[in-house]
Design an enzyme around this catalytic site. Structure first.
Site: not given
Ligand SMILES: [Zn+2]
Length: 1523
Positions: A1219-1220, A1249-1250, A1253, A1277, A1381, A1391
């Site tokens: 998972h990313a 998205h990543e 971060h 996020e 989660h 989120y």
């Protein structure tokens, strides 16, 4: 136009190109380029050198041998490029002189009337046999061959014929995207070529049209001449001077790198201008004149043209579907019509370069005259100086008028540093005054300077004699008295008399001067002269700059107060009875006419009179030093650093290149002096005798002497301009000019006049810089910044180490250190074209001015003075506010806090780094060994965190620290440890329970529907990818329900008991964080919510949900109706909740997978997956695209180590956690992404998205480690998602070459499709994002009991999401536990927050980028806005990101958006067109909105594109993952 024949159109550029048949691909990116076509008549300074042929036979003639040519004719007209007799031969003679010969038009002209297409084709064929007269243009490695190839009639005919037969592109192909905006191409354009060829540039794909006979003949002719078989032609037609082509690069891979570049020009003359890509050579632009009314052929080798490229950012590298390279030939025809009144960037560049030259000449003249006067103040020199001043001012005015003329009113669109140069020159200062006022102004200045320069007073001895002759000038006589005399009365006399003959005499002129200066400021567009003065300082506003100076002063003020108190006490001993213990110091006793530096009296009051003094003046006199010798000494210092060549430019640049901003060079000069002045260095050069012995006392004496110059100066350096700013603003008027001055002198410096002052006097006028019109605050800045530089250079030289008491800052001498020299050279070579902050950052790593280095330097002195003042009972300050020096307990308390945090953060970074590395090792290579290492490391880290928390943090009364201080904020973060605060027993149990839940989840398998009793090990389906794929793609409701139900049986149901343990243990741990109840922590939910730092957070979220609910309900009702159509009444209740298994996702959290089933209009999707695959994108390329997006916004790019260390694709040789996630390794430089990237649109967006971060990590990397986090978790996020909103617009995808023009140009219907798809992804998610934590908050706080865990879950699902389970659910089950989660202990509300915030950010940045106008959402709707390339948007975003978590998030949010609360306005605005559509859709069909709650429960699911790993022990800010 003059001399030109007016044709019915202008100037055309023709480019022939060709694909080779060979399959070889040039892998190296070719950067051919940079022929620029501009009208250059204005720039007559541009010249080409012309080589003449020496009359020897040694150099082969360029003229061809007709015999050879005949031979060639008999062959095919296709030639290899090695043929000796064509153009390349000429090229090889470069470097030798080549005759250009007379320009001749060939072939011989025929009558125009008689030219037919046939005869034209013939003429072109004949061209092969004709004698070509080449001209060679050579300069600076540029070599171009050109020749006139057609006579006037042929050229005219060809042009006319092209005019009538050429069909230019229309529609989509006439637009081009530059810097994120669509522009019509400012010219007509078309390509012809061999069948099947296409040509890509600037995001446009140009299909070639089939050859016309005429073009084919022309192409063949040029091919022959250039010995290259061209197969493609690009024609650019310019109708007049308004048409043009901007600076561009033809670096397409498609072009054959071996082929030359050639062009044919037709029509009106228009020059080529070439500019060397190296900016330092940019003055040397070259133009190639075009012979009027003929056809020019221009040929050059690509390699030779390579350096002549533009400096624009490259366009996206085109990805050719046909790997064959091209050969390109460009052509040009002429121009008619009026030129564009606005300059192109290139023209502006040339203009600016020329202006630069003139500037230095004019400036020099003025400086010479000024120098003459300053060194010899005669009437004659004064006149000459005034004249020169006026002339210079007039020159500046005319330059300013040019710069501000409408011709350059597009200056803000120029790229850096050109834009900056314009920005600077747009401030003309007083030169902008009308001529009469300007004369008056210069006259005033001359008068004031003259009064000042010629002022003299009578000696003290004759002070009583009214008839005495004044004989004593300021320099050197009066200054010497001020420095050396200890006679109180003499000093007072000199002090007063000087003010009588200087300041008092210019008071009236000064009033006039102020009014003219304010007038000039107004003409320049400033509110008043103070704003004009500080304009060069790159601050966003004058008041902001003035405030920043004020706060710098506040930083150093405590040190000044200590020095002031000490000196006052010593002076009161030297002048008994003259100074009271709380008085300001009389201004005449400080050894200087203006009390600006006190070094002259330092030796009279040394802290340790018996210890050595470092004043080397006597020694210098004794050794016979003179000015020359001193200069040589400093020269020698430069040389030792390897700066030999720099010395000259160093000093000259400080005057000429940075006339308005002296900070940099002044500070650098003083920085060197700090090193030169150390005892160590003075000993090295023999100025400090061998008897000088190092000791604490000697060091304090040395620091004291330095402080008397450097620290004493600070308030003076500040108030001189503070005074004038107030005067310019009208806060001080002509009524209180002197009183206002003394208010500042007393208030800030703590000085008093020795005799009474009145408004007859004008004491500021007694200081040179005031009558001489010289801004002064630069010196203040310089005195602060020089220490910042000094610290940086000393660190570079390894001469300063804060941890090594042997290497304190004040002892550092970097004499002879070449690292320092290299650093200085680099900084100096940046010149004035770079913003100040850049040079600053290069040298110091900081962008802001800071007094910390100065305070650090003087720290030992500060401690000494504190003690000395305490012992002597000196108060700090003066007047009523004179405070006791008793060191406040509070201060030591704060210091203690800071000290501890320094230790904590150091350890935390180190341990956190090691833990992150262990976690990385495990997750990218799942082995037992790596797991054990990771667990061991985590336990160690956890033990340390807990020990610090128990022994140091909880016992420290941090709540007494000042409100809003960084230390208090950090302690507040640390005050809650989390689960590890529990007893060891509880904590271990919790770890075990969590581990078991994760194992069950991670290993859960489901049998396929066709084989319900399968062997799970053998053929069981896993969640990823098997089950998710079924949910996403199957339309069989039975299969969907089966899979949905089975997954819940295999995961959630099996962890129900464990989850109950987890809740109990978590709450035990939570309460352990707050044993005395002072933090208000009652359960784990309270700890989760602390991240949002708000009492009302839960309520705020509820309100947000209410605001978006109508939008969600519309999407819900619409989707339900479509599902009803698809599945029928047996599966979907048209008025009830939607069955959760029908929404394309295991948890129904995002619904975009069912878009094809529910899309409003039957149009092709805008999915780019196919295009990505087809264009050969791989993971790396996708990440690069994201990185480039940040770069083009002016944000940061990732470093090489990111590329080296990240895991961007799934390795096939080991097991990994896929998972990313984005990782911060807490050492300020190591950042990585771990992701099993696939080449599809979903991952394309996930990558952004990543990378969001990572960008956040990069931006706050310089903050203390405890502040390296998002303003809150939602912010983190939202960053990448915000950019994704731009990146996924059709316009942007088109600019990346990933969407066809048709798909990009969306119809209204296509936009509704686009928005619905977006809503299925973003709006559907909102209630899910809310419910996940609402559910758990309520479990933690006991509102939901153990016995109805599942019923409560479904109650929330129904109420908020309008979903139901497809079959019966019972309390045997635990469906919330089927979501990662939940069992992994990851809070989820972030989120929800991010999904709202990203639209707020998007809207704000779009407005900043000028891409969205909230008052006109129709023209450029928010959902199509693309901020790509906007530095305004980038800057605003950066400001926010750089703050990390150092400030409360409402402050951070307010700074960016102007709002302190999170609002749903932007998301509603974004989806407004969809809302309208859905409303009428639902209304027309009478579809109900909302849902009736059913009698029994049902289920839901979702795929988690990004999962967040929750480990209580990990440093809380190492990881930022996905929902
Ligand atoms: Zn994320």
């Amino acid at each position: 136009m003059e001399g030109g024949r007016r044709m019915n159109g202008g100037w055309t550029r023709i480019a022939f190109n060709r694909f080779e048949t060979s399959a070889g691909i040039a892998t190296k990116r070719e950067s051919l380029r940079g022929i620029e076509h501009v009208q250059s008549t204005r720039y007559d300074g541009i010249r080409l050198r012309r080589h003449t042929r020496p009359g020897t036979g040694a150099v082969p003639s360029v003229d061809r041998d007709p015999t050879n040519l005949r031979k060639e004719r008999s062959q095919s007209h296709v030639h290899s490029s090695t043929t000796q007799d064509c153009w390349p031969t000429l090229k090889r003679k470069r470097g030798r002189a080549v005759d250009v010969g007379p320009i001749r038009a060939v072939p011989k002209a025929e009558e125009l009337d008689e030219v037919t297409e046939q005869s034209m084709v013939e003429a072109l064929r004949r061209l092969n046999g004709q004698d070509i007269h080449w001209q060679l243009k050579e300069a600076d490695n540029l070599s171009l061959s050109y020749a006139v190839v057609l006579g006037k009639q042929e050229a005219d005919f060809l042009f006319a014929s092209l005019e009538s037969s050429t069909q230019y592109y229309s529609g989509e192909l006439t637009q081009i995207r530059v810097y994120g905006k669509w522009h019509p191409i400012p010219r007509k354009q078309v390509a012809y070529g061999d069948t099947g060829l296409t040509y890509r540039f600037s995001g446009i794909t140009v299909p070639a049209k089939p050859w016309t006979p005429l073009l084919k003949a022309l192409c063949d002719a040029v091919s022959h001449i250039a010995c290259t078989e061209f197969n493609f032609v690009l024609i650019n037609r310019y109708k007049d001077g308004n048409d043009r082509i901007g600076e561009h690069r033809d670096d397409e891979k498609d072009l054959d790198p071996a082929a030359p570049i050639a062009s044919v020009s037709l029509g009106q003359p228009r020059d080529f201008v070439l500019r060397h890509q190296d900016s330092r050579k940019r003055q040397k632009a070259r133009s190639i004149p075009h012979e009027p009314e003929s056809a020019n052929l221009l040929v050059s080798d690509r390699e030779i043209l390579n350096p002549f490229v533009s400096r624009m950012p490259p366009e996206l590298e085109p990805v050719s579907q046909d790997p064959k390279p091209w050969k390109m030939l460009m052509g040009v025809t002429g121009i008619t019509g009026a030129p564009d009144p606005r300059a192109t960037e290139q023209e502006a560049q040339l203009f600016m370069d020329l202006l630069d030259g003139e500037y230095s000449i004019e400036c020099n003249k003025q400086m010479v005259a000024r120098w003459d006067y300053i060194t010899d103040a005669t009437e004659e020199h004064l006149e000459a100086m005034e004249e020169a001043n006026v002339a210079y001012a007039e020159f500046k005015k005319s330059a300013w008028q040019n710069v501000t003329s409408s011709e350059f009113d597009n200056w803000e669109t120029f790229s850096e540093p050109l834009r900056r140069r314009f920005q600077k020159l747009r401030v003309a200062g007083t030169s902008a005054l009308p001529s009469e006022e300007l004369l008056q102004f210069e006259g005033l200045l001359g008068e004031m300077e003259n009064i000042y320069a010629t002022a003299k007073i009578c000696p003290f001895e004759e002070s009583g004699n009214p008839d005495c002759t004044p004989t004593l000038p300021l320099e050197p006589a009066l200054e010497e008295i001020m420095a050396l005399s200890t006679n109180y009365d003499e000093l007072a006399y000199v002090w007063e008399a000087w003010r009588e003959v200087s300041g008092a005499k210019i008071r009236n002129q000064y009033v006039e001067y102020v009014s003219l200066l304010d007038q000039a400021a107004e003409i320049n567009g400033f509110e008043d002269a103070s704003a004009m003065w500080v304009a060069p300082y790159d601050s966003s506003s004058a008041s902001e700059f003035q405030e920043s100076i004020g706060s710098l002063w506040e930083e150093v003020r405590p040190l000044y107060l200590q020095l002031h108190a000490y000196v006052r006490n010593k002076l009161s001993e030297l002048y008994p009875g003259q100074i009271g213990p709380t008085d300001p110091i009389p201004a005449h006793l400080l050894g200087n006419m203006w009390a600006q530096q006190w070094g002259n009296i330092a030796s009279r009051m040394l802290p340790f009179p018996d210890a050595p003094d470092v004043d080397v003046t006597e020694e210098m006199l004794e050794q016979g030093y003179d000015a020359q010798r001193i200069f040589e000494l400093s020269e020698e210092f430069f040389t030792s650093l390897g700066l030999l060549e720099m010395t000259e430019t160093f000093w000259s640049q400080s005057m000429i290149e940075k006339p308005d901003d002296g900070r940099f060079h002044e500070a650098l000069g003083d920085t060197l002096a700090l090193s030169v002045g150390t005892p160590k260095h003075l000993q090295a050069v023999g100025l400090l005798g061998p008897d000088y012995e190092e000791s604490y006392e000697a060091d304090i004496n040395f620091l004291f002497g330095t402080a008397m110059d450097k620290v004493a100066f600070l308030p003076f350096g500040y108030l001189i301009d503070l005074y004038r700013w107030k005067l310019f603003k009208g806060e001080i008027t002509s009524e209180n000019m002197n009183a206002g001055w003394w208010e500042l002198r007393t208030g800030i410096q703590g000085l008093s006049p020795p005799v009474e002052r009145t408004e007859e006097h004008f004491d500021p006028g007694a200081k040179y810089h005031v009558p001489a019109n010289v801004p002064y605050v630069r010196y203040f800045v310089s005195f602060i910044v020089q220490f910042q530089f000094y610290e940086a250079l000393c660190r570079a030289a390894d001469e300063f180490d804060p941890d090594d008491p042997e290497k304190p800052l004040y002892k550092c001498d970097y004499y002879g250190n070449h690292d320092v020299g290299a650093l200085l050279t680099e900084a100096l070579s940046m010149g004035y074209s770079e913003p100040w902050a850049e040079a600053m950052e290069l040298l110091t790593g900081q962008r802001e001015m800071s007094a910390q280095s100065l305070l650090y330097y003087f720290q030992p002195l500060m401690e000494y003075l504190e003690q000395a003042n305490l012992e002597a009972g000196n108060c700090l300050g003066w007047g009523d506010e004179c405070l006791s020096t008793r060191k406040e307990i509070r201060q030591s308390f704060e210091e203690e806090a800071e000290e501890y945090l320094l230790y904590y953060e150091g350890e935390y970074s180190r341990r956190g780094n090691s833990n992150a590395l262990a976690a990385w090792a495990y997750q990218t290579d799942i082995t037992q060994e790596n797991l054990e290492n990771y667990v061991e490391n985590s336990l160690e880290l956890g033990a340390w965190l807990k020990a610090e928390w128990e022994t140091n943090i909880t016992s420290f009364p941090w709540e007494d620290l000042p409100e809003g201080s960084p230390s208090r904020r950090k302690f507040k973060f640390l005050s809650v440890l989390g689960a590890a605060a529990a007893s060891a027993e509880t904590y271990e149990e919790l770890q075990r329970v969590q581990g078991e839940m994760e194992t069950i989840y991670g290993t859960a398998r489901v049998c396929p529907m066709a084989e319900p009793d399968c062997d799970l090990e053998e053929s069981g389906l896993t969640l990823e990818p098997d089950l998710e794929l079924i949910l996403a793609t199957s339309t069989d409701p039975e299969e969907l329900l089966y899979v949905w139900d089975q997954w819940r049986a295999a995961s959630g149901a099996k962890v129900r008991t464990l989850f109950q343990d987890y809740i109990r243990l978590s709450n035990e741990a939570a309460v352990a964080n707050d044993p005395d109840g002072s933090l208000g922590i009652h359960d784990m939910g309270d700890i989760w919510l602390r991240n949002y730092d708000s009492e009302t957070f839960k309520d705020d979220i509820a309100v947000l949900w209410e605001n978006v609910k109508p939008l969600y309900e519309a999407v819900h009702a619409y989707t339900r109706a479509k599902l009803f159509e698809a599945y029928g009444p047996e599966h979907v209740d048209p008025e009830g909740p939607i069955p959760a298994h029908l929404l394309g996702n295991m948890w129904a959290q995002q619904w975009e997978n069912i878009f094809p089933m529910v899309k409003p209009f039957d149009l092709e999707d805008t999915d780019i997956t196919d295009e990505l695959v087809e264009q050969g994108y791989d993971a790396r390329r996708i990440f690069e695209v994201a990185d480039e997006f940040f770069r083009d916004l002016g944000l940061m790019v990732v470093s090489d180590s990111f590329w080296e260390n990240s895991m961007l694709t799934k390795p096939d040789d080991r097991e990994v956690v896929c998972h990313a996630s984005a990782w911060d390794f807490l050492d300020g430089q190591d950042f990585r992404i771990k992701m099993c990237t696939g080449v599809d649109m979903t991952d394309f967006i996930t990558v952004h998205h990543e990378m969001g971060h990572i960008q956040y990590f990069l931006q706050y990397a310089n903050l203390p480690v405890l502040f390296r986090d998002g303003a809150n978790n939602g912010f983190h996020e939202a960053v990448g998602d915000t950019l994704s909103l731009s990146v996924s617009t059709p316009g942007h995808l088109y600019s990346l070459g990933l969407l066809s023009p048709e798909a990009a140009n969306m119809s209204a219907e296509a936009q509704i499709n686009f928005l619905l798809r977006r809503a299925l992804e973003k709006v559907s998610f909102l209630p899910f994002g809310y419910v996940m934590d609402l559910y758990r908050w309520n479990i933690f706080n006991g509102s939901i009991s153990d016995t109805d865990l599942n019923a409560a879950w479904w109650a929330l699902r129904e109420e908020y999401q309008g979903l139901q389970a497809g079959n019966e659910r019972t309390e045997e089950m635990f469906d919330a536990g089927a979501k990662y989660h939940t069992i992994a202990n990851v809070p989820y509300i972030r989120y929800f927050v991010a999904h709202i915030l990203q639209f707020t950010f998007h809207k704000t940045l779009c407005i900043k980028a000028g891409q969205y106008d909230p008052d006109d959402p129709e023209t450029n709707p928010l959902h199509l806005c693309d901020i790509a390339g906007s530095s305004e948007a980038g800057l605003a975003f950066e400001e926010m990101l750089r703050k990390g978590s150092s400030e409360p998030w409402p402050d951070v949010l307010e700074e960016l958006t102007g709002e302190r609360t999170i609002s749903a306005d932007a998301i509603l605005e974004y989806f407004a067109p969809l809302t309208d559509f859905l409303e009428s859709f639902l209304k027309e069909r009478n579809i109900p909105i909302g849902w009736k709650i059913p009698t029994n429960g049902n289920t839901i699911g979702k795929k988690a594109p990004f999962e967040e790993k929750g480990n209580v022990l990990k440093p809380r800010n190492t990881l930022a993952n996905s929902e």
